[in-house]
Design an enzyme around this catalytic site. Structure first.
Site, PDB file in Angstrom:
ATOM      1  CB  THR A  35      -0.921   0.025   1.244  1.00  0.00           C
ATOM      2  OG1 THR A  35      -0.127  -0.328   2.383  1.00  0.00           O
ATOM      3  CG2 THR A  35      -2.063  -0.958   1.114  1.00  0.00           C
ATOM      4  N   GLY A 117      17.564 -11.010   2.699  1.00  0.00           N
ATOM      5  CA  GLY A 117      16.607 -11.662   1.791  1.00  0.00           C
ATOM      6  C   GLY A 117      15.412 -12.257   2.508  1.00  0.00           C
ATOM      7  N   GLY A 119      12.839 -10.455   3.727  1.00  0.00           N
ATOM      8  CA  GLY A 119      11.690  -9.548   3.677  1.00  0.00           C
ATOM      9  C   GLY A 119      11.592  -8.662   4.910  1.00  0.00           C
ATOM     10  CB  SER A 122      18.802  -6.933   5.496  1.00  0.00           C
ATOM     11  OG  SER A 122      18.722  -7.479   4.204  1.00  0.00           O
ATOM     12  CD  GLU A 155      15.758   0.260  -0.883  1.00  0.00           C
ATOM     13  OE1 GLU A 155      15.491  -0.667  -1.654  1.00  0.00           O
ATOM     14  OE2 GLU A 155      16.216   0.087   0.268  1.00  0.00           O
ATOM     15  CG  ASP A 167      10.814  -1.330   3.632  1.00  0.00           C
ATOM     16  OD1 ASP A 167       9.696  -1.611   4.089  1.00  0.00           O
ATOM     17  OD2 ASP A 167      11.308  -1.897   2.645  1.00  0.00           O
ATOM     18  CE1 TYR A 217       7.638  -3.811  -3.351  1.00  0.00           C
ATOM     19  CE2 TYR A 217       8.248  -2.136  -4.953  1.00  0.00           C
ATOM     20  CZ  TYR A 217       7.798  -2.479  -3.694  1.00  0.00           C
ATOM     21  OH  TYR A 217       7.507  -1.506  -2.781  1.00  0.00           O
TER      22      TYR A 217
HETATM   23  C1  GLA Z   1       9.126  -3.844   0.222  1.00  0.00           C
HETATM   24  C2  GLA Z   1       9.246  -2.363  -0.121  1.00  0.00           C
HETATM   25  C3  GLA Z   1       8.256  -1.532   0.692  1.00  0.00           C
HETATM   26  C4  GLA Z   1       6.842  -2.098   0.585  1.00  0.00           C
HETATM   27  C5  GLA Z   1       6.834  -3.607   0.823  1.00  0.00           C
HETATM   28  C6  GLA Z   1       5.484  -4.216   0.568  1.00  0.00           C
HETATM   29  O1  GLA Z   1       9.529  -4.064   1.523  1.00  0.00           O
HETATM   30  O2  GLA Z   1      10.548  -1.912   0.136  1.00  0.00           O
HETATM   31  O3  GLA Z   1       8.302  -0.188   0.279  1.00  0.00           O
HETATM   32  O4  GLA Z   1       6.279  -1.773  -0.658  1.00  0.00           O
HETATM   33  O5  GLA Z   1       7.786  -4.279   0.029  1.00  0.00           O
HETATM   34  O6  GLA Z   1       4.547  -3.731   1.456  1.00  0.00           O
END
Ligand code: GLA
Length: 380
Positions: A35, A117, A119, A122, A155, A167, A217
């Site tokens: 989101t 890796g 999720g 890191s 990023e 994040d 993604y």
């Molecule tokens: C990764 C991206 C975040 C977010 C999530 C999914 O962690 O870095 O910005 O989009 O996926 O919620």
């Protein structure tokens, strides 16, 4: 951990202590997945597991960087970046380039107990930690929010992932024992408790990361934009899926795929707000139902789950004493986040590891964590 890193620092760089030591935590997310780049809401926090960045300016030319956990080391003779194929070094280089390209050469040691890796971000922890270390080294005074936005640019512009701000905001600004309800459009946030009496949050790491994560993604982000472009034809005031209502969605003609993606985002945004209420009311059943619904949406509508994540979420969601579980983060591997009654933690962990091992032939990792503080100075 920090003592081991300090020892390594001295054996590689000599007797001087690092000028700064920074702790950058991993990110967890209670709900609100995918989101953030749709300007919606998320509910992340920082975890107790972290990456440490030890840093000093170097008086001679050439960078010298060490990734302790990976046992990889880069030394460049000139004052230029020679990070070759090392992904971790690319993140560091990106942070330096976008924040303070003239800083000169640096000694850096990075290491910690944050699985790569999984999720739990890191890579963002590394970028945010390095940015904060650079700020401390240079004495600059931007807010943590500004540093988080620079982290997001790393990023996007250096790594090429069209990520949102979840994040970086969680890693920079979280507070112990809290998660943050973050509005990814206005960037306003408030801290709330995610505690449910007698329960605890855990992660279960699938230990898989399926290859195409970055392109999948970015493809999801593109599909959301495509949906918005079509919706805009009928509703010109819409700028983002954030502005779309269920009625509008019912009114426009979208392909099945774009409809599923959009509907998931609308529903997930709604679940974030419902989760905030459920947590405030300590309503375990509601919390559990929201986690389960989020997983189903990610699996069937947003299609970012995988067999390993589904197995763990399904196993947890059928286990007596588990409140609810769902995949967490970008997807295609990484972790499941699970809320369970404390008294089943041990039996559940054993049963879950066994069942996963039976099915996939290797063990997942059960990760216990506390909700910790965001990026901060550590040690010196
Ligand atoms: C990764 C991206 C975040 C977010 C999530 C999914 O962690 O870095 O910005 O989009 O996926 O919620």
């Amino acid at each position: 951990m920090i003592d081991t890193l300090i020892d390594r620092w001295h054996s590689s760089f000599g007797s001087n202590d690092p000028d700064v030591t920074v702790r950058a935590p991993g990110r967890v997310n209670i709900i609100g997945e995918h989101t953030d780049y749709n300007e919606g809401w998320v509910l992340p926090g920082a975890m107790s597991r972290s990456i440490y960045i030890l840093a000093s300016r170097k008086s001679t030319a050439g960078h010298h960087w060490i990734a302790y956990d990976l046992d990889e080391e880069i030394e460049s003779v000139e004052n230029i970046f020679e990070y070759g194929e090392y992904p971790w070094a690319k993140y560091i280089e990106g942070a330096i380039r976008l924040y303070t390209p003239d800083i000169g050469s640096l000694q850096l040691l990075v290491g910690g107990d944050l699985p790569v890796g999984a999720g739990i971000s890191s890579s963002s922890a590394l970028v945010c930690g390095v940015l904060y270390a650079l700020q401390q080294l240079t004495g600059r005074t931007e807010s943590k929010e500004e540093l988080a936005l620079t982290g997001q640019r790393v990023e996007r512009e250096v790594i090429g992932v069209q990520g949102g701000i979840m994040d970086q905001f969680a890693i920079m600004m979280s507070q112990p024992n809290h998660v943050m309800l973050l509005d990814c459009r206005t960037r306003a946030y408030r801290l709330i408790s995610a505690d449910l009496p007698g329960c605890r949050w855990i992660l279960i790491n699938t230990r898989v990361k399926h290859a195409l994560i970055d392109s999948d993604y970015n493809q999801r982000a593109t599909q959301c934009k495509q949906a918005v472009a079509i919706i805009q034809e009928s509703f010109p005031a819409v700028n983002n899926l954030r502005d779309v209502s269920m009625d509008m969605l019912a009114d426009v003609s979208l392909s099945d795929t774009l409809r599923k993606r959009s509907l998931y985002i609308l529903e997930e945004n709604d679940r974030v707000h419902q989760m905030v209420n459920a947590l405030a009311m300590h309503n375990a059943e509601m919390v559990g139902n929201l986690l389960k619904a989020s997983h189903q949406g990610l699996r069937y509508m947003y299609e970012v789950s995988c067999d390993e994540l589904d197995h763990l979420a399904d196993f947890a969601n059928q286990y007596d004493g588990v409140v609810g579980a769902r995949m967490m983060g970008g997807g295609f591997g990484g972790c499941v986040i699970c809320l369970l009654k404390e008294d089943v933690l041990e039996t559940f962990s054993i049963a879950c590891v066994d069942s996963y091992l039976d099915r996939f032939g290797f063990e997942p990792e059960v990760i216990l964590f506390e909700l910790g503080a965001g990026v901060e100075r550590a040690g010196n």
